[in-house]
Motif scaffolding. Sequence first.
Motif, PDB file in Angstrom:
ATOM      1  N   ARG A  46      27.351  24.969  44.702  1.00  0.00           N
ATOM      2  CA  ARG A  46      26.799  24.040  43.717  1.00  0.00           C
ATOM      3  C   ARG A  46      26.120  25.928  42.914  1.00  0.00           C
ATOM      4  O   ARG A  46      25.225  26.420  43.539  1.00  0.00           O
ATOM      5  CB  ARG A  46      25.312  23.489  44.338  1.00  0.00           C
ATOM      6  CG  ARG A  46      25.072  23.455  43.122  1.00  0.00           C
ATOM      7  CD  ARG A  46      24.163  21.812  43.140  1.00  0.00           C
ATOM      8  NE  ARG A  46      23.079  21.289  42.504  1.00  0.00           N
ATOM      9  CZ  ARG A  46      22.135  20.430  42.844  1.00  0.00           C
ATOM     10  NH1 ARG A  46      21.466  20.273  43.448  1.00  0.00           N
ATOM     11  NH2 ARG A  46      20.865  20.158  41.098  1.00  0.00           N
ATOM     12  N   THR A 105      30.394  22.799  41.972  1.00  0.00           N
ATOM     13  CA  THR A 105      29.467  22.227  41.027  1.00  0.00           C
ATOM     14  C   THR A 105      28.775  22.880  40.426  1.00  0.00           C
ATOM     15  O   THR A 105      28.274  23.853  40.449  1.00  0.00           O
ATOM     16  CB  THR A 105      28.380  21.094  41.263  1.00  0.00           C
ATOM     17  OG1 THR A 105      27.900  21.234  42.248  1.00  0.00           O
ATOM     18  CG2 THR A 105      29.585  19.351  42.512  1.00  0.00           C
ATOM     19  N   SER A 120      24.864  22.483  37.952  1.00  0.00           N
ATOM     20  CA  SER A 120      24.235  22.377  37.068  1.00  0.00           C
ATOM     21  C   SER A 120      23.484  22.653  35.892  1.00  0.00           C
ATOM     22  O   SER A 120      23.650  24.882  36.271  1.00  0.00           O
ATOM     23  CB  SER A 120      22.986  22.053  38.097  1.00  0.00           C
ATOM     24  OG  SER A 120      23.208  21.247  39.398  1.00  0.00           O
ATOM     25  N   GLN A 155      19.201  24.368  33.670  1.00  0.00           N
ATOM     26  CA  GLN A 155      17.947  23.754  33.341  1.00  0.00           C
ATOM     27  C   GLN A 155      17.522  24.024  32.210  1.00  0.00           C
ATOM     28  O   GLN A 155      17.496  25.002  31.807  1.00  0.00           O
ATOM     29  CB  GLN A 155      17.210  24.185  34.624  1.00  0.00           C
ATOM     30  CG  GLN A 155      15.852  23.337  34.331  1.00  0.00           C
ATOM     31  CD  GLN A 155      15.675  21.919  34.242  1.00  0.00           C
ATOM     32  OE1 GLN A 155      15.938  21.401  35.137  1.00  0.00           O
ATOM     33  NE2 GLN A 155      14.727  21.265  33.276  1.00  0.00           N
ATOM     34  N   LYS A 198      29.350  17.889  28.618  1.00  0.00           N
ATOM     35  CA  LYS A 198      30.055  16.350  28.921  1.00  0.00           C
ATOM     36  C   LYS A 198      31.550  16.543  29.719  1.00  0.00           C
ATOM     37  O   LYS A 198      31.875  16.036  30.389  1.00  0.00           O
ATOM     38  CB  LYS A 198      30.641  16.154  27.653  1.00  0.00           C
ATOM     39  CG  LYS A 198      30.158  14.204  27.815  1.00  0.00           C
ATOM     40  CD  LYS A 198      30.707  13.563  26.801  1.00  0.00           C
ATOM     41  CE  LYS A 198      30.677  12.332  27.019  1.00  0.00           C
ATOM     42  NZ  LYS A 198      30.731  11.087  25.531  1.00  0.00           N
ATOM     43  N   ARG A 253      31.268  17.921  33.424  1.00  0.00           N
ATOM     44  CA  ARG A 253      30.347  17.565  34.038  1.00  0.00           C
ATOM     45  C   ARG A 253      29.076  18.099  34.972  1.00  0.00           C
ATOM     46  O   ARG A 253      28.746  17.893  35.945  1.00  0.00           O
ATOM     47  CB  ARG A 253      31.267  16.550  35.084  1.00  0.00           C
ATOM     48  CG  ARG A 253      32.089  15.588  34.310  1.00  0.00           C
ATOM     49  CD  ARG A 253      33.053  14.839  35.535  1.00  0.00           C
ATOM     50  NE  ARG A 253      34.147  13.816  34.944  1.00  0.00           N
ATOM     51  CZ  ARG A 253      34.340  13.447  35.844  1.00  0.00           C
ATOM     52  NH1 ARG A 253      34.484  13.487  36.898  1.00  0.00           N
ATOM     53  NH2 ARG A 253      35.500  12.539  34.983  1.00  0.00           N
ATOM     54  N   PHE A 254      28.468  19.050  34.084  1.00  0.00           N
ATOM     55  CA  PHE A 254      27.737  19.558  34.790  1.00  0.00           C
ATOM     56  C   PHE A 254      26.087  18.463  34.344  1.00  0.00           C
ATOM     57  O   PHE A 254      25.721  17.416  34.306  1.00  0.00           O
ATOM     58  CB  PHE A 254      26.929  20.426  33.146  1.00  0.00           C
ATOM     59  CG  PHE A 254      27.613  21.816  33.249  1.00  0.00           C
ATOM     60  CD1 PHE A 254      26.616  22.450  33.611  1.00  0.00           C
ATOM     61  CD2 PHE A 254      28.421  22.397  32.735  1.00  0.00           C
ATOM     62  CE1 PHE A 254      27.686  24.504  33.644  1.00  0.00           C
ATOM     63  CE2 PHE A 254      29.286  23.535  33.037  1.00  0.00           C
ATOM     64  CZ  PHE A 254      28.360  24.557  33.304  1.00  0.00           C
ATOM     65  N   SER A 255      25.598  18.976  35.715  1.00  0.00           N
ATOM     66  CA  SER A 255      24.912  17.796  35.847  1.00  0.00           C
ATOM     67  C   SER A 255      23.366  18.746  35.320  1.00  0.00           C
ATOM     68  O   SER A 255      23.178  20.291  35.085  1.00  0.00           O
ATOM     69  CB  SER A 255      24.170  18.171  37.522  1.00  0.00           C
ATOM     70  OG  SER A 255      24.851  17.455  38.491  1.00  0.00           O
ATOM     71  N   ILE A 256      22.501  17.872  34.090  1.00  0.00           N
ATOM     72  CA  ILE A 256      21.569  18.826  32.879  1.00  0.00           C
ATOM     73  C   ILE A 256      20.060  17.935  33.667  1.00  0.00           C
ATOM     74  O   ILE A 256      20.269  16.801  34.018  1.00  0.00           O
ATOM     75  CB  ILE A 256      21.731  18.082  31.965  1.00  0.00           C
ATOM     76  CG1 ILE A 256      23.418  18.667  31.666  1.00  0.00           C
ATOM     77  CG2 ILE A 256      21.170  18.410  31.008  1.00  0.00           C
ATOM     78  CD1 ILE A 256      24.137  17.895  30.658  1.00  0.00           C
ATOM     79  N   GLY A 257      18.954  18.976  33.545  1.00  0.00           N
ATOM     80  CA  GLY A 257      17.792  19.270  33.478  1.00  0.00           C
ATOM     81  C   GLY A 257      17.870  19.248  32.428  1.00  0.00           C
ATOM     82  O   GLY A 257      17.382  20.423  32.128  1.00  0.00           O
ATOM     83  N   LYS A 263      24.254  12.012  30.985  1.00  0.00           N
ATOM     84  CA  LYS A 263      23.250  11.620  31.700  1.00  0.00           C
ATOM     85  C   LYS A 263      22.289  12.950  31.747  1.00  0.00           C
ATOM     86  O   LYS A 263      22.859  13.786  31.944  1.00  0.00           O
ATOM     87  CB  LYS A 263      23.277  10.963  32.829  1.00  0.00           C
ATOM     88  CG  LYS A 263      23.913   9.351  32.017  1.00  0.00           C
ATOM     89  CD  LYS A 263      24.060   8.892  33.387  1.00  0.00           C
ATOM     90  CE  LYS A 263      24.444   7.661  33.377  1.00  0.00           C
ATOM     91  NZ  LYS A 263      24.930   6.545  34.677  1.00  0.00           N
ATOM     92  N   PHE A 264      21.437  12.903  31.807  1.00  0.00           N
ATOM     93  CA  PHE A 264      20.204  13.811  31.750  1.00  0.00           C
ATOM     94  C   PHE A 264      19.284  13.815  32.229  1.00  0.00           C
ATOM     95  O   PHE A 264      18.645  12.582  32.574  1.00  0.00           O
ATOM     96  CB  PHE A 264      19.956  14.595  30.455  1.00  0.00           C
ATOM     97  CG  PHE A 264      19.124  14.072  29.657  1.00  0.00           C
ATOM     98  CD1 PHE A 264      18.119  14.166  29.900  1.00  0.00           C
ATOM     99  CD2 PHE A 264      19.629  13.284  28.934  1.00  0.00           C
ATOM    100  CE1 PHE A 264      17.090  13.849  28.641  1.00  0.00           C
ATOM    101  CE2 PHE A 264      18.498  12.569  27.985  1.00  0.00           C
ATOM    102  CZ  PHE A 264      16.992  12.944  28.217  1.00  0.00           C
TER     103      PHE A 264
END
Length: 330
Positions: free
Chosen positions: A17, A51, A53, A55, A70, A73-77, A116-117
């Motif tokens: 990750r 994966t 992510s 920040q 998008k 498919r990054f996880s976003i903070g 989503k974030f």
Amino acid sequence: MLKLVLSECLQAASFVRFIWHGGEPTIAGAEYYRKILAIEDKVRRDGQKVTHSIQTNATLLNPQWIDLLKSKRFSIGVSIDGPEYLHNFARINANGRGSFREVQKGIVLFRNAGIKFGSIAVVNSYTVNFPEEIFWFMYNQKISFSANACVAYPSDPEEVRQLTISPMQFSNFLLRLLDLWLKTDDPTFNIKPLDDIIKGILGRQPSLCRYRGQCQMYLTIDSNGDVYPCDEYLNQNYNFGNLRQTPLKKIVQSTNLNEYYAGRTIMQTVCQNCQWFNICKGGCMREWGGSKSITDPRETEFCKARQFLFEEVRDRIQLLGYSKKEILNV
């Protein structure tokens, strides 16, 4: 260097990750990350899980960024500390102005794209006095968030150290958030670390690294290839090695790394008889004030504050109707 870092990481584990942060990681530009993903496609192994992510303060977002985050498919903070007058207290841009309005523009871009974030709100010596304002801002904006205490070390500049809060201040801040959260009775809204503490009390596995007791799962790699245990320890006292000289697989098996985590092993032995050990796992090494080991965490302020927090959260859970059988043996 970029190809070297990616290759070393992807050779070291079957699940990798990448967490991109800084500074501000979007300064490098969306094309830089497309290059990263292209290299990854060439060197990753069949069946390997990878994966990403990121920040971000969301101030540099544009259509190219939105498309990348998008589609891949990054996880976003998003870093946002509450309403404008609280956020702008410490979040100042290069022009000397608060960044709140630029952050809000970035949030609008995410929402318009259906992305989503989550968010991180850093609680400092000023904002710690406004738990209600922060909670209702985040709740009304439908932004689930993680509340992180502002911490600093003796070597940090005075202006940074003045922003820190004590462990007990942070515990009381979290408890006020919890009381407000429970009143909403809204399962769609989430606050960390409270969510993780509740999971632990109910016998489930927390997700945050600070409650997993597995610091060695996370490494920070600087832009020059230096490897550190955590993003809080980017100085030579904690340098495990450099990828230009040593493969990552050897670094994670090195004496330097093992000696660093030996202090945690000793501390966890001391903590094993504590009623909260299954939740706390001895806490986070960031709270040790820069030390690699401590003799007895029970004598430290962070330990006392955490025990107080856990006890208060447990009591509130019991008031909700959970039986003692449903609550972990604490």
